[in-house]
Write an enzyme that holds these catalytic residues in place. Structure first.
Site, PDB file in Angstrom:
ATOM      1  N   ASP A 195       0.862  -1.184   0.000  1.00  0.00           N
ATOM      2  CA  ASP A 195       0.000   0.000   0.000  1.00  0.00           C
ATOM      3  C   ASP A 195       0.898   1.233   0.000  1.00  0.00           C
ATOM      4  OD1 ASP A 195      -2.328   1.767   0.441  1.00  0.00           O
ATOM      5  OD2 ASP A 195      -3.338  -0.089   1.012  1.00  0.00           O
ATOM      6  N   HIS A 269      -2.914   3.090  -4.649  1.00  0.00           N
ATOM      7  CA  HIS A 269      -2.286   2.679  -3.377  1.00  0.00           C
ATOM      8  C   HIS A 269      -0.832   2.243  -3.590  1.00  0.00           C
ATOM      9  CE1 HIS A 269      -5.736   2.883  -0.593  1.00  0.00           C
ATOM     10  NE2 HIS A 269      -6.481   2.531  -1.628  1.00  0.00           N
ATOM     11  N   ASP A 346      -8.633  -0.903  -5.794  1.00  0.00           N
ATOM     12  CA  ASP A 346      -9.540   0.030  -5.117  1.00  0.00           C
ATOM     13  C   ASP A 346      -8.981   1.452  -5.123  1.00  0.00           C
ATOM     14  OD1 ASP A 346      -7.462  -0.947  -3.441  1.00  0.00           O
ATOM     15  OD2 ASP A 346      -8.472  -0.115  -1.690  1.00  0.00           O
ATOM     16  N   GLU A 347      -9.888   2.389  -5.049  1.00  0.00           N
ATOM     17  CA  GLU A 347      -9.583   3.792  -4.753  1.00  0.00           C
ATOM     18  C   GLU A 347      -8.406   4.326  -5.567  1.00  0.00           C
ATOM     19  OE1 GLU A 347     -11.036   4.048  -0.159  1.00  0.00           O
ATOM     20  OE2 GLU A 347      -9.145   3.012  -0.482  1.00  0.00           O
ATOM     21  N   TYR A 438     -16.280  -4.752   8.176  1.00  0.00           N
ATOM     22  CA  TYR A 438     -14.997  -4.059   8.329  1.00  0.00           C
ATOM     23  C   TYR A 438     -14.632  -3.970   9.807  1.00  0.00           C
ATOM     24  CZ  TYR A 438     -13.563  -2.774   3.621  1.00  0.00           C
ATOM     25  OH  TYR A 438     -13.085  -2.825   2.336  1.00  0.00           O
ATOM     26  N   ASP A 440     -12.008  -2.855  11.101  1.00  0.00           N
ATOM     27  CA  ASP A 440     -11.251  -1.669  11.527  1.00  0.00           C
ATOM     28  C   ASP A 440     -12.178  -0.597  12.084  1.00  0.00           C
ATOM     29  OD1 ASP A 440     -12.217  -1.385   8.849  1.00  0.00           O
ATOM     30  OD2 ASP A 440     -10.901   0.330   8.523  1.00  0.00           O
ATOM     31  N   TRP A 484      -8.255  -3.308   8.311  1.00  0.00           N
ATOM     32  CA  TRP A 484      -7.313  -2.289   7.833  1.00  0.00           C
ATOM     33  C   TRP A 484      -6.589  -1.730   9.053  1.00  0.00           C
ATOM     34  CZ3 TRP A 484      -6.770  -2.501   2.790  1.00  0.00           C
ATOM     35  CH2 TRP A 484      -7.829  -3.024   2.031  1.00  0.00           C
ATOM     36  N   GLU A 486      -4.755   1.274   9.627  1.00  0.00           N
ATOM     37  CA  GLU A 486      -4.341   2.670   9.791  1.00  0.00           C
ATOM     38  C   GLU A 486      -4.162   3.037  11.260  1.00  0.00           C
ATOM     39  OE1 GLU A 486      -6.670   1.577   7.719  1.00  0.00           O
ATOM     40  OE2 GLU A 486      -7.144   3.018   6.137  1.00  0.00           O
TER      41      GLU A 486
END
Ligand code: ACM
Length: 630
Positions: A195, A269, A346-347, A438, A440, A484, A486
């Site tokens: 990432d 990413h 993704d994204e 999710y 996270d 995830w 973060e």
């Protein structure tokens, strides 16, 4: 009384009796279970019978029993206390098993070792929680209830994803995560290896991916509110897995019947990739830095609108990108025996692609009308590479945009719509909708938890049904939770975020739909807290924390409402900034929160004892969460 009414009452009573009788705390709930009357106690000397093909399982059992019960364990065919049999029973499938516990002992039958392993997990759950410790327990009475179980999974894909880029988790941590999954019969470990914040897999042909791409300055603090790295700052935080590490993890997972799906998240990413090899981006002269948690993108990922201040995507018009991806997937395919490689997707911020003359030239040459079609072109090129290595491609649901072909499978994360659309196009799907799965997302009261994006209560996670209406159910491979990292700095906190919600995902993924029952499930979860304590696994107790909501009434006043996530909680509160106890106001109905209140303090009790966390919710937060009554 009318006979029919009497019959209904009798049926209701016997149903209640059966439910009570079958209240064994097995998670996920077995396919079929009949409880007997009586208990079997492990003898002083435990005899195990197993065919040689099941040595790995019988050795695992013997080791565990020796360490924790201190009993002598030996192998014999003669009157075994534990009898493992490999059978040929189509009804059990490749992962199912039958388990009988009776006066003769424990009998597990399966078509192969996976089923025997799952049968053993169930036996572990039926033993006292102390079986999960790794130390000798001399004072435990090792009894199990008589029971007859036939069990098999609803879905062949029961996954968990761990993001090791945003924060790095050691090989030992990853194995711990895998241990935790195996207890609940998960069988797919999705390893998010790359990432913007770090590239974590050694690629021998491209060494800078890890010598440069795996490192960044260390930061504390809230994600996105972190100072950007300076060019000359030492890059001391990070790490990566050598190819030997990867092989070890894959073999370890395999020993627990878990397949590993590597994810190389491209084209977006990819800031760590671009920091290592800037000419892979549309901005080859940019002084890229591996991201340290500082904000550099505008996010509206759920709606597909993301832009990046600089190019954290790979350049789809550069043939060198595909040459390098070929090298990467050659090595990845050799390390991971599983049939799928996840290539992210993704994204992807396309704003820098838009500005690139080379990308515009590619669009002209290939007749690509928009940036989604450019991404689709990229995915098709990658799919060809992955297929050439003998693997199938899987990606996040964005890979559908602009068209998807062949045997590519889709992981639906932006809710379920991507999964539905993919299945309608005849692609296989794994459901991992963020609004249910999710892990996270914070799981209790926002002011008591670390805030990440949004909240997700276990009750919501448990309510998920992975097969959407109107599609061919055989295309749904299964269900997955995504963690995830973060805001997750270490494995203890990864466990806190994963459990007990992981149990909810396990039950949805394994148990028949009609066997799901929230009340029974939460009773079982509480029993499993003891097992996790014994295993040394951290978990959240947010189910004891009330769900606090507010509403503005028609007069514009703020009203407070509270509800237990599980049944049987007494909720007490104060509005005068004092610590509440069970003599404070007991919540029974919506209450007025006058304008001058500083904070709402709350605690839940059960059976006269505090059980939830003290919640201290500032007025500002109470106002912010208010829904308006019009
Ligand atoms: C994702 O959550 N960006 C797949």
């Amino acid at each position: 009384m009318k006979p029919i009414k009497l019959l209904l009452i009798l049926v209701g009573l016997s149903a209640a009796f059966i439910t009570k009788a079958q209240n064994l705390s097995i998670i996920p709930e077995p396919y079929q279970m009949t409880k007997g009357s009586g208990n079997y106690t492990l003898p002083k000397t435990i005899a195990i019978n197993a065919p040689s093909s099941a040595n790995a399982i019988s050795d695992l059992m013997a080791g565990k029993l020796r360490t924790t019960t201190g009993r002598v364990v030996y192998f014999t065919k003669n009157k075994p206390s534990i009898d493992l049999q490999v059978v040929n029973d189509a009804n059990l499938g490749s992962e199912g098993y039958s388990l009988d516990i009776n006066e003769k002992g424990i009998q597990i039958k399966a078509n192969g070792n996976a089923g025997l392993f799952y049968g053993w997990q169930t036996v572990m759950q039926l033993l006292p929680a102390a079986i999960y410790t790794n130390a000798l327990q001399v004072n435990t009475n090792w009894t199990l209830p008589y029971v007859s179980i036939i069990d098999k999974p609803r879905f062949g894909w029961r996954g968990m994803m761990l993001d090791v880029s945003r924060h790095f988790f050691s090989k030992a941590d990853v194995m711990t995560f895998i241990d935790d999954m195996a207890r609940y019969k998960f069988n797919r470990f999705h390893w998010h290896l790359t990432d913007d914040q770090g590239w974590r897999i050694e690629i021998k042909a491209l060494p800078r991916l890890t010598t440069v791409g795996a490192w960044r300055p260390e930061r504390k603090g809230k994600w996105a509110n972190i100072t950007a790295p300076a060019n000359d700052e030492p890059k001391t935080y990070g790490g990566f897995y050598t190819q030997e590490d990867i092989k070890e993890v894959v073999a370890y997972a395999k020993s627990k019947f878990i397949e590993v799906i590597p994810e190389i998240d491209i084209p977006g990413h990819s800031l760590a990739f671009n920091t290592a090899y800037p000419n892979m981006s549309t901005m080859p002269n940019y002084p890229f830095q591996v991201n340290a948690g500082n904000e550099f993108m505008d996010w509206d990922g759920l709606n597909g609108h993301v832009t990046a201040q600089f190019d954290n995507s790979l350049d789809p018009s550069n043939e060198e990108v595909y040459n390098n991806l070929d090298k990467i997937f050659t090595e990845v395919a050799a390390l991971f025996p599983f049939e799928y490689i996840h290539t992210g997707g993704d994204e992807n911020a396309k704003n820098n692609w838009e500005k690139s003359a080379n990308v515009q030239a590619l669009m002209k040459k290939e007749g690509l009308k928009n940036q989604n079609e450019v991404q689709s072109y990229f995915v098709r090129r990658v799919q060809k590479i992955v297929n050439n290595k003998g693997k199938k491609l899987m990606g996040w649901d964005e890979i559908l945009e602009g068209g998807l072909s062949g045997d590519a499978a889709v992981m639906s994360w932006r809710g379920v719509k991507g999964g539905i659309e993919a299945a309608k196009q005849n692609h296989k799907v794994v459901m991992s909708p963020n609004d249910y799965n999710y892990t996270d997302f914070y799981q209790g009261e926002i002011t008591a938890e670390g805030k990440v994006y949004r909240g997700l209560r276990m009750k919501t996670t448990y309510s998920y049904e992975p097969i959407p209406e109107g599609i061919d159910p055989s295309l749904v491979l299964g269900n997955q939770a995504n963690l995830w990292s973060e805001q997750i700095f270490d494995m203890r906190y990864a466990q806190y975020m994963t459990w007990p919600r992981g149990m909810a995902v396990a039950e949805t993924s394994w148990s028949p739909k009609e066997k799901k029952d929230w009340k029974r499930f939460t009773n079982k979860v509480e029993k499993h807290f003891e097992k996790l304590d014994a295993a040394g696994v951290r978990y959240a107790k947010s189910i004891y924390d009330p769900i606090v909501t507010t509403q503005q009434n028609t007069k514009g006043e703020l009203m407070g409402m509270m509800e237990g996530e599980i049944e049987g909680l007494d909720i007490y509160y104060t509005l005068n900034d004092q610590m509440p106890d069970n003599y404070s106001s007991k919540y029974t109905a919506p209450f007025l929160i006058p304008e001058d209140v500083f904070s709402l303090r709350v605690i839940s009790y059960r059976d006269g004892k505090p059980i939830g966390k003290y919640l201290n919710i500032p007025m500002e937060s109470l106002k912010k969460r208010a829904t308006k009554v019009l």
